[in-house]
Every structure is written in C-alpha cells, then in structure tokens.
Write a protein that holds these residues in place. Structure first.
Motif, PDB file in Angstrom:
ATOM      1  N   ILE A  30       0.864  -1.181   0.000  1.00 30.06           N
ATOM      2  CA  ILE A  30       0.000   0.000   0.000  1.00 30.06           C
ATOM      3  C   ILE A  30       0.899   1.229   0.000  1.00 30.06           C
ATOM      4  CG2 ILE A  30      -1.790   1.292   1.220  1.00 30.06           C
ATOM      5  CD1 ILE A  30      -2.699  -1.351   2.472  1.00 30.06           C
ATOM      6  N   ILE A  31       0.772   2.063  -1.018  1.00 30.80           N
ATOM      7  CA  ILE A  31       1.629   3.254  -1.114  1.00 30.80           C
ATOM      8  C   ILE A  31       0.815   4.440  -1.624  1.00 30.80           C
ATOM      9  CG2 ILE A  31       3.803   2.000  -1.446  1.00 30.80           C
ATOM     10  CD1 ILE A  31       3.517   2.334  -4.414  1.00 30.80           C
ATOM     11  N   LEU A  32       1.325   5.612  -1.322  1.00 34.06           N
ATOM     12  CA  LEU A  32       0.768   6.866  -1.831  1.00 34.06           C
ATOM     13  C   LEU A  32       1.937   7.659  -2.405  1.00 34.06           C
ATOM     14  CD1 LEU A  32      -1.860   8.575  -2.031  1.00 34.06           C
ATOM     15  CD2 LEU A  32      -1.095   9.756   0.062  1.00 34.06           C
ATOM     16  N   ASN A 116      -6.240  17.773   0.117  1.00 33.74           N
ATOM     17  CA  ASN A 116      -7.081  18.927   0.456  1.00 33.74           C
ATOM     18  C   ASN A 116      -6.577  20.236  -0.132  1.00 33.74           C
ATOM     19  OD1 ASN A 116      -4.822  19.123   1.980  1.00 33.74           O
ATOM     20  ND2 ASN A 116      -5.858  19.199   3.968  1.00 33.74           N
ATOM     21  N   LYS A 117      -5.358  20.209  -0.714  1.00 33.74           N
ATOM     22  CA  LYS A 117      -4.823  21.403  -1.374  1.00 33.74           C
ATOM     23  C   LYS A 117      -4.958  21.313  -2.882  1.00 33.74           C
ATOM     24  CE  LYS A 117      -1.476  22.417   2.297  1.00 33.74           C
ATOM     25  NZ  LYS A 117      -0.036  22.629   2.611  1.00 33.74           N
ATOM     26  N   GLY A 118      -5.534  20.207  -3.357  1.00 39.28           N
ATOM     27  CA  GLY A 118      -5.742  20.039  -4.793  1.00 39.28           C
ATOM     28  C   GLY A 118      -4.586  19.399  -5.531  1.00 39.28           C
ATOM     29  N   ASN A 119      -3.566  18.932  -4.797  1.00 41.31           N
ATOM     30  CA  ASN A 119      -2.419  18.302  -5.449  1.00 41.31           C
ATOM     31  C   ASN A 119      -2.754  16.866  -5.890  1.00 41.31           C
ATOM     32  OD1 ASN A 119      -0.654  20.550  -4.943  1.00 41.31           O
ATOM     33  ND2 ASN A 119      -0.506  19.837  -2.806  1.00 41.31           N
ATOM     34  N   LEU A 120      -2.248  16.504  -7.078  1.00 46.57           N
ATOM     35  CA  LEU A 120      -2.475  15.156  -7.583  1.00 46.57           C
ATOM     36  C   LEU A 120      -1.672  14.135  -6.789  1.00 46.57           C
ATOM     37  CD1 LEU A 120      -2.590  15.340 -11.500  1.00 46.57           C
ATOM     38  CD2 LEU A 120      -4.337  14.369  -9.993  1.00 46.57           C
ATOM     39  N   ARG A 121      -2.343  13.090  -6.399  1.00 47.34           N
ATOM     40  CA  ARG A 121      -1.712  11.972  -5.700  1.00 47.34           C
ATOM     41  C   ARG A 121      -2.236  10.662  -6.342  1.00 47.34           C
ATOM     42  NH1 ARG A 121       0.980  15.782  -4.261  1.00 47.34           N
ATOM     43  NH2 ARG A 121       0.983  16.683  -2.148  1.00 47.34           N
ATOM     44  N   ILE A 122      -1.545   9.558  -6.047  1.00 44.41           N
ATOM     45  CA  ILE A 122      -2.031   8.274  -6.536  1.00 44.41           C
ATOM     46  C   ILE A 122      -1.869   7.225  -5.446  1.00 44.41           C
ATOM     47  CG2 ILE A 122       0.184   7.625  -7.618  1.00 44.41           C
ATOM     48  CD1 ILE A 122      -1.559   6.269  -9.854  1.00 44.41           C
ATOM     49  N   LEU A 123      -2.964   6.501  -5.196  1.00 40.39           N
ATOM     50  CA  LEU A 123      -2.968   5.417  -4.214  1.00 40.39           C
ATOM     51  C   LEU A 123      -2.779   4.102  -4.971  1.00 40.39           C
ATOM     52  CD1 LEU A 123      -3.478   4.281  -1.330  1.00 40.39           C
ATOM     53  CD2 LEU A 123      -5.929   4.221  -1.940  1.00 40.39           C
ATOM     54  N   VAL A 124      -1.792   3.323  -4.513  1.00 40.46           N
ATOM     55  CA  VAL A 124      -1.497   2.036  -5.169  1.00 40.46           C
ATOM     56  C   VAL A 124      -1.644   0.920  -4.151  1.00 40.46           C
ATOM     57  CG1 VAL A 124       0.203   0.665  -6.429  1.00 40.46           C
ATOM     58  CG2 VAL A 124       0.103   3.163  -6.754  1.00 40.46           C
ATOM     59  N   ILE A 125      -2.501  -0.036  -4.462  1.00 38.48           N
ATOM     60  CA  ILE A 125      -2.623  -1.250  -3.646  1.00 38.48           C
ATOM     61  C   ILE A 125      -2.245  -2.420  -4.557  1.00 38.48           C
ATOM     62  CG2 ILE A 125      -4.150  -2.715  -2.290  1.00 38.48           C
ATOM     63  CD1 ILE A 125      -5.875  -0.262  -1.744  1.00 38.48           C
ATOM     64  N   ALA A 126      -1.090  -3.039  -4.248  1.00 40.69           N
ATOM     65  CA  ALA A 126      -0.536  -4.083  -5.131  1.00 40.69           C
ATOM     66  C   ALA A 126      -0.632  -5.452  -4.468  1.00 40.69           C
ATOM     67  CB  ALA A 126       0.915  -3.760  -5.472  1.00 40.69           C
TER      68      ALA A 126
END
Length: 351
Positions: A30-32, A116-126
């Motif tokens: 699990i990573i962000l 919450n600041k509008g920055n792009l993030r990606i959640l990865v569950i492998a």
C-alpha cells in the motif's frame, strides 16, 4: 476547553497509529505517491521488498531502492498516465526484491486522487500474484513439454513403424529367397533323371562311335532319346513358370488339374522326405489367377511339410475336393499336428 483539545489530539494520534497497524499488517503493498513518483506513504510490505523501513522510504522514489531501471521507468511513466487520465486502473507489473533479486509479480489497483490542497496523488494497492504467475508458467511449460512429447512420440511411432516395415520387407525378401531356393531344388530333382539319361546316352554314343559301331539308325535313336529328354527339361521350366508367374490374368480353370500339375512338380521333393501327396475328390472350376491359386496351395503344402519335418513325422498329405451346386471346397489334411495359432493368418501368403 484545553482538556477537550488534549483528548481530541490523543484520539487523532490513536487513529493514526491504528491506521499504521492496519496497513502494515496487510500482505498487499500500500503506497501513496505524488506526481513525481515520490513516496508520501508506504506500508511494511513495500519496505521489506525494498530492504528498508517505512520511515526511510518517505520522500524517496523507486529508483533509490529498485536496481531494475526498466521497472522504475515503467512505474514513473505509468502513474503519470493514470493521474493525467484521473481514472482508476488495474495494472499488471513486476518489482525486484532488493535483497534476493527475485522478481515479484503484482496486480496493482492504481487510483488517482487529490489532497485537500488540490495536489495530484495516486494510491497504489498491489497484490502479490507471484505464486499464481509461477504456477501458470509451470502449467505452460508442462503443456509445452507435453506437446513436445506428443510430437516426439508421433515421430518415434512413425520411425518404429518404418523400422517394422523394413523388417517385414527383409523377412518377405528372405522368404522369397527360401521359396525360390525350394523351387530350384524341385527343378533340380526333376532335371536329375533326364540329365543322367542324356549323359548315359552321350556316353553310349561315344563308345559306339569309338568302336565304329554307330550306325545311322542308332544315331537317330540316340538323338531321339536326347531330344525327348531336352523337351522334358524345357517343359519342366515352362510348368514352373506357368504355375508361379504373377503376370497371368483372371481365367476359368480346373481346380483338380491345377493341383495335380502342382503336385507333380513338387512330389519328388516331398517324397525325398517320405511324404506323399494324395489328391482325391471331384473336380470343379473357378475364376481367378492360376499363379495366386498355385501359390496358396503351395504355401499350404510347404507349411504341412515343414511342420511334419519339424516334428519328425512322415506320412501322407491328403487333398480332398468336394462340391455342391453353388460352391467348391478344398480340404488339406496332414499328420503334422495342426497349424500354430500365431501363424494361421499367414498360411495363404505366397512367400
């Protein structure tokens, strides 16, 4: 108010610790990550894969831990494409264990999101599917081996069939040579007496000539005797050729006459072994090839003779002919003990 603030902070800390326990106990990675591929959050499963801990991994990227540049470049390009599309995507990818160097296979769910600041993030569950992939590979290898074995088996079968056919061909050739040898032996038996007669006649002619007692009449008689013997020799060759020639056509012929002529050709050879051939019964006619018919009868007689010799038995071979309105029957009987079951299907082979 201060007491309520302290309680709220403790609760938040407790929630964070519980969240850390939950993600660290998960067997899945699990990573962000941010848009540049840097880790904002990682659980113990990823830390163990990269040979580090969950604190030291934060702020770094895959290139700091994974020696496989091709995999690292794929991760970076892939997460940017997914974040740009802002669509949750299932990706099948690989990652290399930093300690062992073993390549793991993963089914990764990658979900883009914004903080919450509008920055792009990606959640990865492998999800580690290495066992499944390796099992599938083993199945594939087994199937390939099975296909190869089947192909080789077919090749081996064809080679064995060819080998057996070659052996059969050699056996048939050997049988033909044996048959020719026996036929020549029969011819030799038929020729022995005429040749002896010719030799005696020539000797008598020579003696009469030397004693000046060879008259024209005696010369004519001697010539006639030699001519008759030569005609007999020629007829013997013709009879053997006609009886066993494979070039004859289907004709209607007398069964008894054919068998009688065949018996006369082989009787000397058989009688030499104290075996007599007795032909009885009523004649009938059939349509077919005389050579094939003679070959079949000759094979039966030869089998009977060989069996009798093998069992050291002398005696008679009886050929009986019978007929009714619609058919004829040939019965051959000997005292050799019968035909062995393993060769009974071959008794009509000409050689």
């Amino acid at each position: 108010m201060n007491n309520e603030q302290i309680i709220t902070t403790d609760d938040i800390q407790e929630q964070l610790e519980l969240f850390r326990i939950v993600i660290d106990e998960s067997p899945n990675i699990i990573i962000l990550k941010d848009y540049d591929g840097k880790f904002l959050l990682a659980n113990r499963a990823l830390a163990e894969l990269y040979g580090t801990n969950t604190k030291d991994i934060i702020g770094k990227s895959d290139i700091d831990f994974n020696p496989n540049i091709e995999q690292v470049e794929f991760y970076f390009k892939n997460i940017r494409e997914i974040m740009d599309s802002f669509k949750t995507t299932v990706v099948y990818e690989q990652s290399t264990d930093a300690k062992s160097g073993k390549v793991h296979h993963y089914q990764s769910i990658k979900k883009p999101l914004r903080d919450n600041k509008g920055n792009l993030r990606i959640l990865v569950i492998a999800n580690d599917i290495t066992d499944i992939v390796e099992a599938q590979e083993k199945v594939r290898i087994s199937e390939d081996r099975l296909k190869e074995l089947n192909a080789n088996l077919e090749k081996i079968v064809q080679e064995k069939i060819a080998e057996l056919r070659e052996k059969d061909r050699l056996l048939i050739h050997k049988s033909k040579l044996e048959s020719i040898k026996e036929l020549l032996s029969n011819i030799a038996h038929h020729w022995r007496q005429p040749l002896a007669t010719i030799s005696t006649t020539v000797q008598l002619m020579e003696e009469a000539f030397l004693e000046d007692e060879l008259s024209k009449e005696e010369m004519s008689n001697y010539s006639c005797m030699i001519t008759k013997q030569l005609e007999f020799l020629s007829k013997t060759i013709s009879d053997f050729h006609n009886s066993f020639s494979s070039n004859n056509a289907n004709i209607k012929f007398s069964v008894k006459k054919c068998i009688s002529e065949l018996v006369s050709l082989v009787s000397l050879e058989f009688s030499k072994q104290n075996i007599n051939i007795v032909l009885n019964g009523d004649d009938f006619h059939i349509v077919g090839k005389v050579a094939d018919f003679n070959s079949a009868i000759y094979a039966l007689l030869s089998n009977a003779k060989d069996t009798m010799l093998k069992n050291e038995i002398s005696g008679d071979i009886y050929i009986n002919l019978s007929k009714d309105e619609n058919s004829g029957k040939i019965t051959i009987k000997d005292c050799g003990g019968g035909i062995e079951p393993n060769i009974i299907d071959k008794i009509f082979e000409p050689y």
